[in-house]
Write an enzyme that holds these catalytic residues in place. Structure first.
Site, PDB file in Angstrom:
ATOM      1  N   CYS A  45      13.368 -35.642  12.892  1.00  0.00           N
ATOM      2  CA  CYS A  45      14.283 -36.726  13.228  1.00  0.00           C
ATOM      3  C   CYS A  45      13.749 -37.365  14.503  1.00  0.00           C
ATOM      4  O   CYS A  45      13.460 -36.661  15.482  1.00  0.00           O
ATOM      5  CB  CYS A  45      15.678 -36.163  13.471  1.00  0.00           C
ATOM      6  SG  CYS A  45      16.705 -37.244  14.471  1.00  0.00           S
TER       7      CYS A  45
ATOM      8  N   LYS B 161      10.244   5.999  -2.400  1.00  0.00           N
ATOM      9  CA  LYS B 161      10.311   5.394  -3.727  1.00  0.00           C
ATOM     10  C   LYS B 161       9.484   4.112  -3.661  1.00  0.00           C
ATOM     11  O   LYS B 161       9.908   3.093  -3.117  1.00  0.00           O
ATOM     12  CB  LYS B 161      11.747   5.088  -4.145  1.00  0.00           C
ATOM     13  CG  LYS B 161      11.781   4.542  -5.554  1.00  0.00           C
ATOM     14  CD  LYS B 161      13.114   4.706  -6.222  1.00  0.00           C
ATOM     15  CE  LYS B 161      13.067   4.458  -7.713  1.00  0.00           C
ATOM     16  NZ  LYS B 161      12.276   3.351  -8.160  1.00  0.00           N
TER      17      LYS B 161
HETATM   18  S1  IVH Z   1       9.382  10.630  -9.938  1.00  0.00           S
HETATM   19  C1  IVH Z   1      10.845  12.636 -13.488  1.00  0.00           C
HETATM   20  N1  IVH Z   1       8.829   9.764  -7.535  1.00  0.00           N
HETATM   21  O1  IVH Z   1      10.592   5.200 -10.022  1.00  0.00           O
HETATM   22  C2  IVH Z   1      10.763  11.711 -12.393  1.00  0.00           C
HETATM   23  N2  IVH Z   1       9.198   8.153  -9.235  1.00  0.00           N
HETATM   24  O2  IVH Z   1      13.041   5.422 -11.749  1.00  0.00           O
HETATM   25  C3  IVH Z   1       9.759  10.684 -12.578  1.00  0.00           C
HETATM   26  N3  IVH Z   1       8.926   5.841  -8.470  1.00  0.00           N
HETATM   27  O3  IVH Z   1       9.058   4.976 -13.138  1.00  0.00           O
HETATM   28  C4  IVH Z   1       9.551   9.782 -11.455  1.00  0.00           C
HETATM   29  N4  IVH Z   1       8.397   6.312  -6.398  1.00  0.00           N
HETATM   30  O4  IVH Z   1       7.766   4.122 -11.152  1.00  0.00           O
HETATM   31  C5  IVH Z   1       9.119   9.424  -8.796  1.00  0.00           C
HETATM   32  N5  IVH Z   1       8.273   9.167  -5.362  1.00  0.00           N
HETATM   33  C6  IVH Z   1       8.561   8.818  -6.619  1.00  0.00           C
HETATM   34  C7  IVH Z   1       8.616   7.476  -7.032  1.00  0.00           C
HETATM   35  C8  IVH Z   1       8.946   7.187  -8.354  1.00  0.00           C
HETATM   36  C9  IVH Z   1       8.573   5.345  -7.273  1.00  0.00           C
HETATM   37  C10 IVH Z   1       9.248   5.020  -9.656  1.00  0.00           C
HETATM   38  C11 IVH Z   1       8.438   5.321 -10.864  1.00  0.00           C
HETATM   39  C12 IVH Z   1       9.398   5.625 -11.959  1.00  0.00           C
HETATM   40  C13 IVH Z   1      10.691   5.111 -11.421  1.00  0.00           C
HETATM   41  C14 IVH Z   1      11.815   6.016 -11.896  1.00  0.00           C
END
Ligand code: IVH
Length: 696
Positions: A451, A140
């Site tokens: 100090c 993420k």
């Molecule tokens: S999938 C339908 N994969 O997380 C799913 N999101 O909370 C759409 N993000 O706005 C997102 N890493 O900015 C997905 N490996 C990842 C991600 C990811 C970061 C962020 C993205 C999104 C937010 C969703």
């Protein structure tokens, strides 16, 4: 198309002179140059395998720019030269996403993950354990979601997520991002595809950007995500062009003129084959156990990754199953973001006080309203020094961003301007040490105020020195914690480290929160600590500028304490790691009769180590030092380099940690190099290694 195709040179490659167009045939030459530049870009950004040095890339780029300047009719929208940015916009036009950009449901612990898997299994009517779900797992990313539109393989539009239905058109800015292809790899690209992913900034690029901002007197960014967002939302794309942004794809929006791959992992493979960067940490696994294992593995690697992540993402791999699971409100039921505990949080600075360290260094510390961050409750955060407080303009009463990453000491990143109260008070460095009342002095060329009392007058310095002496990497006295040392110093039972070895059971057992048994344990630990190494002993002395690695280098170079004591400045400078400032500090320390007395008392108390003759030490100059080799070196193979290090007494380890003394980095060094930079470990190249070995 296979990855290898993307990396193979056009017309047989630069090695094949016959097929490289003659510079006089400028039309063919421009086509060839573009293909070459694209190929190097993909090698760098998609496969993390640079194919040419930056300077060579710049040369090819310059040639293409010159050609296009001479023949403007050659310029096309997907030429790499078009990444330089365009005139500023008044504002960003709005873009309506043809498929909504959704968000993810979050999970914070094992129970959430197990429940997610159970719900998915139930919805897919997989009841017994043989029917586990296959998941695609990925990182993420802590950046900014973006939608990239390609029509017939050509990049035509980029839009931010916005509210999910409508975002901002940042096409001109995204065009400057070298990690994003302006044309999808050869083959038959779809008529239309919306590739979704995250724009982010690497930690090293972030540090460089902030250093540049600082040098130019501009505002620094609080973290890489803010820097990426700020860079992408520049109305002047020429500024974006100067920011090192990256991109990783993780999803898809609209698709026309091609079949959707049947799994998420196949989708990402497809992206990769088209030259779109996809994170290498992705994998597939089965069931909740597989998900949790991935979470733990990534948790271990997190600090070494070159970019920030705030968790991992699990997605049901089969697209047919995803469709069956569908969506709840604005998030898919087939995916879960498993978040790490937040590393940043907002809180209020209630006071700024100063702390006195073992060398007398005065550190301003923010006393905070308790806040849960990085998995613990934080009430104090370092502000490093006076200049840092002023530079960040942190005031008492401010709401601030506090960061606690991994085991790093919590720090105040920035204040929130909108929330500054009118009564916010500036920090003023006190004139006197709050512990011993001696004047606080700040030398002109030093960032640190100190100090001036020294350890004889200042109890804080005594306590700090003793804490350092007993610490794990020094004399390693288990059970002798901060609170015990405070009591021993406050009650004037202990003044110097040598006094620790004079402690008796009765004195220890009489302290608060000490029973007979714990007192006995401390005495045992003290006894055990007497058998040590010269390197530990030298480190434990707390000589200014002599950290663990320097202490090891000194011990292995001189072999005996007496040889070290007698060393001249010139002899000290022969030791790798020792420069003039360190050498002066060592000489000053050993010139003080009180320090000589302390060492004599410690030895008389029974502290001992195995001494090597100086000649033997000279023979094995790397004794006590741990090396990590990464990347490929110009002449030495890894095995040969390792054998040379070991022959000189050094150790070679596979991974970088706080214990690593030196990292030898060759070409294409990756995460180990990044980790070493992060930990502030000495980094040398092959030539540096050879120098080091030659010093013997
Ligand atoms: S999938 C339908 N994969 O997380 C799913 N999101 O909370 C759409 N993000 O706005 C997102 N890493 O900015 C997905 N490996 C990842 C991600 C990811 C970061 C962020 C993205 C999104 C937010 C969703």
């Amino acid at each position: 198309m296979m990855a290898a195709d993307l990396l193979s040179a056009p017309n047989g490659g630069p090695g094949n002179a016959a097929s490289v167009p003659d510079p006089a045939d400028w039309q063919a030459r421009a086509v060839w140059l573009r293909a070459e530049l694209d190929r190097h870009n993909i090698a760098y950004y998609v496969f993390d395998r640079p194919t040419i040095p930056d300077a060579e890339y710049d040369k090819l780029f310059g040639e293409l720019q010159a050609l296009e300047a001479a023949h403007p009719e050659l310029i096309c929208a997907d030429s790499p030269t078009q990444r330089v940015g365009a005139a500023p916009l008044g504002q960003f036009p709005q873009v309506t996403h043809s498929v909504l950009m959704l968000s993810l449901n979050n999970g914070f612990n094992e129970t959430d993950v197990i429940a997610f898997d159970r719900r998915a299994r139930e919805a897919l009517a997989k009841s017994h354990s043989q029917q586990e779900i296959e998941y695609a797992t990925e990182l993420k990313f802590d950046g900014l979601a973006i939608n990239l539109r390609y029509e017939h393989g050509v990049f035509t539009q980029a839009a931010t997520r916005g509210d999910g239905a409508t975002g901002e058109d940042v096409t001109e800015n995204v065009r400057t991002v070298r990690a994003i292809p302006l044309r999808l790899g050869t083959g038959a690209p779809p008529a239309l595809i919306d590739i979704r992913g995250e724009v982010l900034m690497y930690k090293t690029d972030f540090a460089r950007l902030n250093a540049r901002q600082r040098a130019a007197g501009l505002k620094e960014f609080a973290n890489p995500r803010n820097a990426a967002a700020g860079s992408l939302r520049q109305l002047d794309s020429r500024i974006t062009a100067r920011r090192a942004l990256r991109f990783f794809a993780y999803g898809i929006g609209a698709l026309e003129g091609a079949a959707l791959p049947s799994t998420h992992s196949a989708l990402l493979d497809w992206y990769c084959s088209m030259g779109v960067p996809v994170c290498i940490e992705r994998t597939t696994c089965v069931g909740a156990d597989g998900l949790l294992e991935y979470f733990h593995n990534i948790g271990q690697k997190r600090a070494q990754l070159p970019y920030d992540i705030d968790g991992v993402v699990y997605k049901v791999n089969a697209v047919a199953e995803q469709q069956k699971l569908g969506y709840v409100s604005r998030a898919p039921r087939f995916a879960l973001a498993h978040k790490f505990p937040a590393e940043e949080a907002l809180t209020v600075v209630q006071e700024i006080e100063v702390q006195v360290g073992r060398t007398g260094a005065i550190t301003p510390v923010a006393r905070l309203a308790p806040v849960f961050v990085g998995g613990v409750t934080v009430t104090n955060a370092t502000l490093h020094n006076e200049d840092e407080v002023n530079r960040k303009d942190i005031r008492i009463g401010d709401t601030v961003i506090v960061r606690r990453a991994g085991d790093v000491i919590p720090e105040v990143v920035a204040y929130v301007p909108e929330q500054r109260p009118q009564h916010a008070r500036r920090f003023v460095m006190p004139g006197k040490c709050p512990v011993c009342g001696s004047p606080i002095v700040r030398l002109e060329d030093e960032a640190i105020a100190r100090c001036s009392g020294g350890w004889i007058k200042c109890a804080a310095q005594r306590k700090g020195g003793l804490q350092h002496f007993v610490s794990r990497r020094a004399m390693d006295v288990e059970g002798l914690g901060e609170q015990l040392i405070d009591q021993l110093v406050d009650r004037q039972i202990v003044t110097t480290a040598a006094d620790l070895y004079k402690l008796g059971l009765a004195a220890l057992a009489a302290l608060d929160r000490m029973a007979d048994k714990s007192a006995r344990n401390v005495l045992d630990a003290l006894e055990k600590s007497k058998s040590t190494t010269l390197a530990r002993f030298v480190y434990a002395l707390g000589i200014r500028h002599v950290g663990e690695a320097t202490a090891k280098a000194l011990a292995s170079h001189f072999g005996t304490l007496d040889a070290l004591l007698q060393a001249s400045k010139a002899q000290l400078l022969e030791v790798a790691d020792v420069g003039p400032v360190v050498a002066d500090s060592i000489i000053e320390f050993f010139a003080d009769p009180l320090n000589i007395e302390l060492m004599a008392q410690l030895r008389a108390a029974g502290v001992h180590w195995k001494e090597n003759s100086t000649a033997e030490a000279r023979h094995r100059p790397l004794l006590g030092q741990t090396f990590v080799l990464t990347g490929s070196m110009p002449t030495l193979t890894r095995d040969v380099a390792a054998a040379m290090i070991e022959a000189a007494g050094g150790k070679v380890a596979g991974s970088v940690s706080k214990k690593t003394s030196v990292v030898v980095a060759g070409a294409e060094a990756g995460s180990k190099l990044a980790k070493a930079q992060e930990l502030g470990i000495t980094i040398i190249d092959e030539a540096g290694l050879l120098d080091l070995l030659q010093q013997s």
